[in-house]
Design a protein around this motif. Sequence first.
Motif, short mmCIF file in Angstrom:
data_model
loop_
_atom_site.label_atom_id
_atom_site.label_comp_id
_atom_site.label_asym_id
_atom_site.label_seq_id
_atom_site.Cartn_x
_atom_site.Cartn_y
_atom_site.Cartn_z
N LEU A 137 0.84 -1.21 0.00
CA LEU A 137 0.00 0.00 0.00
C LEU A 137 0.86 1.25 0.00
CD1 LEU A 137 -2.64 -0.97 2.72
CD2 LEU A 137 -2.84 -1.24 0.24
N THR A 151 4.06 -0.62 3.94
CA THR A 151 2.79 -1.07 4.51
C THR A 151 2.18 -2.05 3.51
OG1 THR A 151 2.51 1.11 5.51
CG2 THR A 151 0.56 -0.31 5.45
N VAL A 152 1.84 -3.22 4.01
CA VAL A 152 1.35 -4.30 3.15
C VAL A 152 -0.03 -4.73 3.62
CG1 VAL A 152 1.81 -6.67 2.37
CG2 VAL A 152 3.72 -5.11 2.76
N ARG A 153 -0.91 -4.97 2.67
CA ARG A 153 -2.21 -5.56 3.00
C ARG A 153 -2.24 -6.98 2.43
NH1 ARG A 153 -6.95 -1.95 1.65
NH2 ARG A 153 -6.27 -2.35 -0.47
N GLU A 201 -3.37 -5.60 7.83
CA GLU A 201 -2.30 -4.75 7.33
C GLU A 201 -1.06 -4.92 8.18
OE1 GLU A 201 -3.24 -0.64 6.61
OE2 GLU A 201 -5.01 -1.19 5.40
N GLU A 244 2.65 -3.14 8.98
CA GLU A 244 3.60 -2.04 8.81
C GLU A 244 4.97 -2.60 9.16
OE1 GLU A 244 2.64 1.71 10.67
OE2 GLU A 244 0.54 1.45 10.07
#
Length: 171
Positions: A79, A109-111, A121, A123
């Motif tokens: 993201l 930041t990854v979903r 999510e 971080e």
Amino acid sequence: MALLTILRYPDPRLHTVAKPVAAVDDRIRRLVDDMVETMYASEGVGLAATQVNVHERVIVMDTSEQHNQPMVLINPEILQRSDDLAIAEEGCLSVPQVYDRIERPARVTVRALGRDGQPFELEAEGLAAVCVQHEMDHLIGKVFVDYLSPLKRDRIRTKMIKKSRDDLRVR
Ligand code: NI
């Protein structure tokens, strides 16, 4: 659970682009459990499905100190990437005994979906940021040595081919 075979660079299958997981079902849960077991058995901090020749968007990682906090990321998407970069020494279970310095965004930041199919999510910074970006690269067919110069990459390719020949001879 079962140990899975890890593809070794320069196996061309490592450059396959993975497809999104359609449903987090029993088949996917079995895959992630086997991947976690394989990662721990190989003393790695991350493993992408691509590396076990399954071309679906699944990664597992554990960057905790005690190696007792496995994380599952299904269909991960980045993201946000920090503007500042960080250099870290990376290695890969598909390129044993090769380490080199790679520069990447320091934080992301990854979903993703978890093992339970629920979105979450992450971080990530430090080792976790390095790891999640490295593993997500596998899902688009990219190995960390692809960031190195062609000269270095050729040298690694030659070394890996020789190593797999030697390994066969020992067996
Ligand atoms: Ni890797």
